[in-house]
Design a protein around this motif. Structure first.
Motif, mmCIF file in Angstrom:
data_model
loop_
_atom_site.group_PDB
_atom_site.id
_atom_site.type_symbol
_atom_site.label_atom_id
_atom_site.label_comp_id
_atom_site.label_asym_id
_atom_site.label_seq_id
_atom_site.Cartn_x
_atom_site.Cartn_y
_atom_site.Cartn_z
ATOM 1 N N LEU A 54 0.820 -1.213 0.000
ATOM 2 C CA LEU A 54 0.000 0.000 0.000
ATOM 3 C C LEU A 54 0.849 1.257 0.000
ATOM 4 C CD1 LEU A 54 -2.767 -1.062 2.576
ATOM 5 C CD2 LEU A 54 -2.910 -1.028 0.075
ATOM 6 N N TYR A 55 2.009 1.165 0.665
ATOM 7 C CA TYR A 55 2.940 2.306 0.670
ATOM 8 C C TYR A 55 3.436 2.589 -0.740
ATOM 9 C CZ TYR A 55 7.326 4.869 1.265
ATOM 10 O OH TYR A 55 8.337 5.777 1.137
ATOM 11 N N VAL A 81 -4.561 4.082 -10.162
ATOM 12 C CA VAL A 81 -5.704 4.250 -9.260
ATOM 13 C C VAL A 81 -6.697 5.242 -9.847
ATOM 14 C CG1 VAL A 81 -6.420 5.066 -6.989
ATOM 15 C CG2 VAL A 81 -4.402 3.618 -7.207
ATOM 16 N N SER A 109 -2.209 6.789 4.558
ATOM 17 C CA SER A 109 -2.341 8.156 5.067
ATOM 18 C C SER A 109 -0.955 8.737 5.359
ATOM 19 C CB SER A 109 -3.198 8.139 6.336
ATOM 20 O OG SER A 109 -2.546 7.400 7.357
ATOM 21 N N ASP A 117 -1.351 4.473 -1.176
ATOM 22 C CA ASP A 117 -2.691 4.425 -0.602
ATOM 23 C C ASP A 117 -2.707 4.573 0.915
ATOM 24 O OD1 ASP A 117 -3.769 4.112 -3.053
ATOM 25 O OD2 ASP A 117 -3.934 1.922 -2.954
ATOM 26 N N LEU A 176 1.972 1.817 -3.522
ATOM 27 C CA LEU A 176 0.847 2.292 -4.329
ATOM 28 C C LEU A 176 0.395 3.686 -3.949
ATOM 29 C CD1 LEU A 176 -1.333 -0.946 -4.466
ATOM 30 C CD2 LEU A 176 -0.005 0.071 -6.327
ATOM 31 N N LYS A 219 -0.413 5.772 -8.673
ATOM 32 C CA LYS A 219 -1.489 6.739 -8.500
ATOM 33 C C LYS A 219 -2.253 6.944 -9.796
ATOM 34 C CE LYS A 219 0.773 9.286 -4.743
ATOM 35 N NZ LYS A 219 1.353 10.582 -4.323
ATOM 36 N N THR A 225 2.344 6.553 6.181
ATOM 37 C CA THR A 225 3.517 6.661 5.295
ATOM 38 C C THR A 225 4.767 7.002 6.099
ATOM 39 O OG1 THR A 225 2.100 7.380 3.467
ATOM 40 C CG2 THR A 225 4.450 7.860 3.287
#
Length: 285
Positions: free
Chosen positions: A15-16, A108, A22, A20, A18, A105, A26
């Motif tokens: 997720l880091y 996404v 907060s 995604d 990508l 990003k 992060t």
């Protein structure tokens, strides 16, 4: 080490990469990467895997799209220079450059755009279905209003006939009224009609409820006659429709004496003398 391994396998590092997480999450991942080489290596491996996946599944845009894109970005000259320059020759193995998450990003954003388009299509279809249902409901309401008008007409007619029946019943109980039943003549054998004649005040009423006469055309109407000593006397004209006053019994001109009553079909406004070939009904007192 067990906690570190669990942290790496938790999926937070993907997720880091990508982008995604907060800002707080992060910062936490970056602190872990600065403290533990295993975390840094895992992040690099994830970035490399995503880069390889992107390269393998990349779709090369057409020359027209590429040209317009560079024109929008003001990079047409740079593109020409890039095309002219020869490809660099690497003398050493290429270095793995860590991605900053911008490509993820963009993906996404693409997914979000596709979702918005799908939602728009679904919303349009729902609006179309709702519109059709509203149209059907409008038609049903119109039909109900029409049925309501028809029902109101039937009720009005029943009230009209009931009022006439009540009046007729009251007149039948009174000895002042004489009922003259008129039957069909050769001009209209199936016709029939009733006239009520008051012996006291000499008034004359015709009964619309018990009337069965052919409907005249627009140029003719019926005329009531009283036969007095063998001579016809006009008592007025009437149409073969319900009274405009919604009365089942309509008053005609009074007559002091009469031996019989008759009805003929005459031009609009009536005639001075009856048209005998159009004698419709007749009855003696």
């Amino acid at each position: 080490m067990e906690n570190l391994k669990a942290y790496i396998e938790s999926g937070v590092l993907e997720l880091y990469v990508l982008g995604d997480l907060s800002p707080e999450e992060t910062l936490q991942v970056e602190e872990m990467a600065s403290q533990y080489p295993e975390v840094r290596d895992e992040i690099a491996a994830i970035e490399q895997a995503m880069e390889q996946y992107a390269m393998q599944n990349a779709v090369e845009p057409s020359a027209d799209v590429e040209t317009r894109l560079f024109e929008k970005l003001g990079l047409s000259e740079v593109e020409e220079n890039v095309n002219v320059q020869p490809a660099p020759i690497y003398t050493e193995e290429p270095k793995i450059i860590a991605l900053d998450g911008s490509d993820a990003k963009v993906r996404v954003l693409r997914y979000a755009l596709v979702a918005c388009i799908a939602l728009l299509i679904i919303s349009t279809a729902a609006l179309f279905i709702t519109y059709n249902k509203l149209s059907d409901a409008h038609d049903q309401i119109a039909n109900l209003n029409l049925d309501k008008q028809k029902f109101a007409g039937v009720v009005s007619k029943l009230e009209f006939e009931n009022q006439g029946l009540n009046n007729i019943a009251a007149m039948a109980e009174s000895k002042e009224w004489a009922t003259i039943r008129m039957t069909g003549q050769p001009f209209s054998p199936a016709s029939k009609m009733k006239v009520f004649w008051n012996k006291k005040d000499k008034s004359v009423l015709i009964n619309y409820v018990a009337m069965d006469l052919p409907k005249p055309d627009a140029e003719h109407e019926y005329q009531l006659w009283a036969l007095v000593n063998g001579k016809p006397v006009s008592l007025g004209v009437f149409g073969k429709t319900d009274s405009t006053n919604n009365e089942a019994l309509v008053k005609m001109q009074a007559i002091q004496e009469a031996q019989a009553f008759a009805v003929t079909l005459e031009p609009m406004g009536g005639s001075v003398n009856p048209t005998m070939e159009k004698l419709t009904v007749m009855g003696g007192v």
